[in-house]
Design a protein around this motif. Structure first.
Motif, PDB file in Angstrom:
ATOM      1  N   SER A   1       0.484  -1.363  -0.261  1.00 49.33           N
ATOM      2  CA  SER A   1      -0.335  -0.229   0.040  1.00 49.33           C
ATOM      3  C   SER A   1       0.697   1.102  -0.305  1.00 49.33           C
ATOM      4  CB  SER A   1      -1.129   0.141   0.956  1.00 49.33           C
ATOM      5  OG  SER A   1      -1.673  -0.908   1.000  1.00 49.33           O
ATOM      6  N   GLU A   2       1.801   0.951   0.760  1.00 49.72           N
ATOM      7  CA  GLU A   2       2.776   2.299   1.291  1.00 49.72           C
ATOM      8  C   GLU A   2       3.580   2.306  -0.236  1.00 49.72           C
ATOM      9  OE1 GLU A   2       3.597   4.081   4.073  1.00 49.72           O
ATOM     10  OE2 GLU A   2       5.301   5.282   2.992  1.00 49.72           O
ATOM     11  N   ARG A   3       4.387   1.290  -1.215  1.00 50.17           N
ATOM     12  CA  ARG A   3       4.833   1.948  -2.301  1.00 50.17           C
ATOM     13  C   ARG A   3       3.561   2.307  -3.554  1.00 50.17           C
ATOM     14  NH1 ARG A   3       6.943  -4.255  -3.752  1.00 50.17           N
ATOM     15  NH2 ARG A   3       6.927  -2.900  -5.495  1.00 50.17           N
ATOM     16  N   MET A   4       2.367   2.196  -3.458  1.00 51.37           N
ATOM     17  CA  MET A   4       1.147   2.539  -4.096  1.00 51.37           C
ATOM     18  C   MET A   4       1.203   3.627  -4.216  1.00 51.37           C
ATOM     19  SD  MET A   4      -1.619   0.018  -4.830  1.00 51.37           S
ATOM     20  CE  MET A   4      -2.099  -0.111  -3.198  1.00 51.37           C
ATOM     21  N   GLY A   5       1.039   4.402  -2.631  1.00 53.35           N
ATOM     22  CA  GLY A   5       0.969   5.308  -2.831  1.00 53.35           C
ATOM     23  C   GLY A   5       2.257   6.606  -2.759  1.00 53.35           C
ATOM     24  N   GLN A   6       3.103   6.406  -2.524  1.00 58.25           N
ATOM     25  CA  GLN A   6       4.440   6.959  -3.162  1.00 58.25           C
ATOM     26  C   GLN A   6       4.311   7.164  -5.043  1.00 58.25           C
ATOM     27  OE1 GLN A   6       6.092   8.249  -1.684  1.00 58.25           O
ATOM     28  NE2 GLN A   6       6.130   7.496   0.379  1.00 58.25           N
ATOM     29  N   ALA A   7       4.052   6.075  -5.126  1.00 58.61           N
ATOM     30  CA  ALA A   7       3.973   5.712  -6.872  1.00 58.61           C
ATOM     31  C   ALA A   7       3.350   7.036  -7.118  1.00 58.61           C
ATOM     32  CB  ALA A   7       3.586   4.376  -7.406  1.00 58.61           C
ATOM     33  N   ALA A   8       2.110   6.133  -7.094  1.00 60.02           N
ATOM     34  CA  ALA A   8       0.564   7.875  -6.989  1.00 60.02           C
ATOM     35  C   ALA A   8       1.061   9.091  -6.641  1.00 60.02           C
ATOM     36  CB  ALA A   8      -1.001   7.728  -6.473  1.00 60.02           C
ATOM     37  N   ILE A   9       2.252   9.530  -5.859  1.00 57.16           N
ATOM     38  CA  ILE A   9       2.212  10.743  -5.610  1.00 57.16           C
ATOM     39  C   ILE A   9       3.093  11.490  -6.421  1.00 57.16           C
ATOM     40  CG2 ILE A   9       3.915  11.885  -3.740  1.00 57.16           C
ATOM     41  CD1 ILE A   9       1.560  10.478  -1.556  1.00 57.16           C
ATOM     42  N   ARG A  10       4.412  10.387  -6.509  1.00 57.38           N
ATOM     43  CA  ARG A  10       5.496  10.415  -7.207  1.00 57.38           C
ATOM     44  C   ARG A  10       4.617  10.804  -8.826  1.00 57.38           C
ATOM     45  NH1 ARG A  10       8.439   6.458  -6.310  1.00 57.38           N
ATOM     46  NH2 ARG A  10       7.659   4.939  -7.924  1.00 57.38           N
ATOM     47  N   MET A  11       3.718  10.080  -9.195  1.00 50.65           N
ATOM     48  CA  MET A  11       2.678  10.835 -10.581  1.00 50.65           C
ATOM     49  C   MET A  11       2.459  11.728 -10.667  1.00 50.65           C
ATOM     50  SD  MET A  11       0.551   8.245 -12.848  1.00 50.65           S
ATOM     51  CE  MET A  11       2.103   8.148 -14.205  1.00 50.65           C
ATOM     52  N   ILE A  12       1.526  12.346 -10.121  1.00 47.47           N
ATOM     53  CA  ILE A  12       0.862  13.244  -9.174  1.00 47.47           C
ATOM     54  C   ILE A  12       1.746  14.418  -9.294  1.00 47.47           C
ATOM     55  CG2 ILE A  12      -0.652  14.806  -8.631  1.00 47.47           C
ATOM     56  CD1 ILE A  12      -1.840  12.245  -8.013  1.00 47.47           C
ATOM     57  N   SER A  13       3.191  14.371  -8.509  1.00 42.11           N
ATOM     58  CA  SER A  13       3.883  15.851  -8.091  1.00 42.11           C
ATOM     59  C   SER A  13       4.706  15.551  -9.308  1.00 42.11           C
ATOM     60  CB  SER A  13       4.770  15.624  -7.104  1.00 42.11           C
ATOM     61  OG  SER A  13       6.165  13.878  -7.432  1.00 42.11           O
ATOM     62  N   ASP A  14       5.292  14.899 -10.860  1.00 41.16           N
ATOM     63  CA  ASP A  14       5.486  15.325 -11.829  1.00 41.16           C
ATOM     64  C   ASP A  14       4.471  15.834 -12.627  1.00 41.16           C
ATOM     65  OD1 ASP A  14       8.284  13.241 -11.296  1.00 41.16           O
ATOM     66  OD2 ASP A  14       7.382  11.548 -12.364  1.00 41.16           O
ATOM     67  N   ARG A  15       3.698  15.669 -12.896  1.00 40.69           N
ATOM     68  CA  ARG A  15       2.429  15.963 -13.878  1.00 40.69           C
ATOM     69  C   ARG A  15       2.489  18.057 -13.373  1.00 40.69           C
ATOM     70  NH1 ARG A  15       2.250  11.267 -15.149  1.00 40.69           N
ATOM     71  NH2 ARG A  15       0.728  10.508 -17.053  1.00 40.69           N
ATOM     72  N   SER A  16       2.092  17.870 -11.585  1.00 38.05           N
ATOM     73  CA  SER A  16       2.024  19.498 -11.337  1.00 38.05           C
ATOM     74  C   SER A  16       3.279  20.347 -11.934  1.00 38.05           C
ATOM     75  CB  SER A  16       1.888  18.816  -9.947  1.00 38.05           C
ATOM     76  OG  SER A  16       2.857  19.124  -9.101  1.00 38.05           O
ATOM     77  N   SER A  17       4.605  19.727 -11.450  1.00 41.73           N
ATOM     78  CA  SER A  17       6.371  20.090 -11.877  1.00 41.73           C
ATOM     79  C   SER A  17       5.943  20.735 -13.313  1.00 41.73           C
ATOM     80  CB  SER A  17       7.034  19.562 -11.142  1.00 41.73           C
ATOM     81  OG  SER A  17       6.923  18.396 -11.280  1.00 41.73           O
ATOM     82  N   ARG A  18       5.027  19.517 -13.737  1.00 42.53           N
ATOM     83  CA  ARG A  18       5.651  20.441 -15.373  1.00 42.53           C
ATOM     84  C   ARG A  18       4.518  21.076 -15.095  1.00 42.53           C
ATOM     85  NH1 ARG A  18       3.948  15.064 -19.024  1.00 42.53           N
ATOM     86  NH2 ARG A  18       3.073  16.406 -20.560  1.00 42.53           N
TER      87      ARG A  18
END
Lengths: 84, 400
Positions: free
Chosen positions: B272-289
């Protein structure tokens, strides 16, 4: 073996085996971590994964399980509660 | 020679006997009789053969290490030292180790059956069914009153939520092999995912049913995977060879058939933790773009661009104006110079000195020769202050 049909069933019913749920959860986390999905796909997987994790944890926490002993009655097998 | 007290005599005998190397550590073969298992954990018995007997004591520390439970009339090999119990004036064998004797026949049978079943391929790895990782129902074949079921239930309850079905069997004595076979058969009609077959520790005779052919055949024919759990770590029965998995003890069998739910929960949490991290990473990548793209179209940047260009236009037009002005100024000066130089060569100056310019009236051609005119032509003369109209009277060739 893990087809789209299976995943559909996973979200619809909690009745699949613990093993299937855990396997699906693991492959889903792998997919998410590779990060080659669209945002929508990712969020969908994330949601499904959280559901699966909850299902798995619930199954592990089912404390009350049956302990029975097989007995024979008039040549027929019966399962009755066993206490030490 | 003085007179000994009884104690002194016994002490002397004790000293002599315990210093006799031939009696310090001996192996003795005999049969157990008059066995007393004291509550202290020490065993007292008599070891005898047809013609003789000797007292034996086996202390708790020794008994704990024994691989079997001594019983009256059991044939044993005893390893020990001769000791004297001075209180009673009695010598005895202090047991250091004890092994069952007279099971030579049993061993022979064991070896024979093992070789036979091995030749038939009953022990082949390819025959082994895999044990399910996450069983829902576990069958157990053992005595409902023995230590084994107690141990198994304890471990299963603690470790992982499963249903347990006990198929009771006699696990010791004449009828035990048949009873075990029947219990396995009964479980084949249920929906258990895996079966544990076993019992707690005991002598080789106690465990013997697990070395009988019908038990091994029932195990190998079972559709449901079977884990054997007979006695202790060191007891290896033929059932163990036939089973899909051998567990050293009943508790160990329980640990082998189910996963540890605590470890599993930890695993699921980490997923679950890894899943959360992956989702956060995905969203933060997009928001910095998005932030980057936004920064490129910001209005301030745009107006800055306009300001910059305006300034450049101003500068260019200023430079252009200056260039034009300086061109005009230098042009004026050149004009004055040219005018002076033009004046110097102007024919008007020559006219002032008395010269005149003659031209034909009709075509205004300059007259340079007598051939340019004929008698009667109208011509005119330009002088300093005007023009004189004339008519040609005659033409004559004459040098100046």
């Amino acid at each position: 073996m893990e087809t789209g049909g299976d995943s559909m069933a996973a979200t619809k019913n909690n009745d699949q085996s613990f093993e299937t749920s855990l396997d699906e959860l693991e492959s889903l986390v792998d997919k998410l971590e590779k990060g080659q999905l669209t945002l929508d796909e990712s969020l969908e997987l994330f949601e499904k994964g959280m559901k699966l994790a909850r299902v798995c944890n619930t199954k592990l926490s089912e404390a009350e399980r049956k302990i029975e002993i097989l007995t024979e009655e008039n040549g027929k097998l019966k399962e009755v509660e066993f206490s030490e | 020679m003085g007179i000994y007290t009884v104690s002194q005599l016994n002490e002397n005998i004790k000293r002599v006997l315990s210093h006799e190397p031939q009696l310090a550590q001996v192996w003795v073969r005999g049969e157990i009789s008059n066995l007393t298992k004291h509550s202290s954990g020490h065993y007292y018995f008599t070891l005898k053969d047809k013609g003789s007997q000797v007292s034996c004591v086996s202390f708790r520390s020794t008994n704990r290490g024994l691989k079997f439970d001594p019983e009256p009339s059991m044939k044993v090999l005893v390893f020990g030292s001769i000791d004297v119990y001075t209180v009673r004036g009695q010598y005895q064998l202090r047991v250091l180790d004890m092994r069952p004797d007279g099971i030579g026949e049993l061993y022979k049978a064991y070896e024979q059956l093992r070789n036979k079943l091995q030749d038939e391929g009953l022990f082949d790895t390819s025959r082994k069914r895999s044990i399910p990782k996450y069983p829902r129902r576990v069958g157990v074949v053992t005595s409902p009153t023995g230590a084994a079921i107690h141990d198994i239930l304890n471990v299963l309850k603690r470790r992982y939520p499963v249903d347990i079905i006990l198929s009771p069997a006699t696990v010791q004595g004449d009828e035990s092999a048949q009873s075990i076979v029947g219990a396995i058969e009964k479980l084949s009609h249920t929906d258990v995912d895996v079966i544990i077959v076993g019992r707690g520790g005991g002598s080789m005779e106690d465990l013997w049913s697990f070395n009988e052919e019908i038990v091994s055949r029932a195990i190998s024919q079972s559709e449901i995977p079977i884990v054997s759990a007979v006695g202790h770590e060191t007891d290896v029965t033929i059932a163990d060879f036939t089973a899909d998995l051998r567990a050293p003890t009943p508790s160990a069998a329980a640990e082998l058939v189910v996963p540890d739910s605590v470890a599993l929960k930890r695993h699921i949490d980490s997923l679950s933790e890894r899943m959360g991290q992956a989702a956060i990473r995905m969203i933060s990548d997009r928001s910095s773009r998005i932030i980057y793209l936004q920064s490129r179209i910001e209005p301030e940047r745009l107006s800055d661009l306009v300001r910059q260009n305006t300034q450049r236009v101003d500068e260019l037009s200023y430079r252009m104006g200056r260039a034009v002005r300086s061109n005009v100024e230098s042009g004026g000066m050149r004009l004055t110079t040219f005018a002076g130089r033009l004046n110097a060569v102007s024919p008007l100056k020559t006219l002032g000195r008395g010269y005149s310019i003659a031209s034909r009236t009709d075509d205004r051609e300059l007259i340079r020769s007598i051939d340019d005119v004929s008698k009667g032509d109208d011509i005119y003369l330009i002088v300093r202050d005007g023009r004189i109209n004339c008519n040609v009277n005659s033409v004559s060739e004459e040098q100046l």
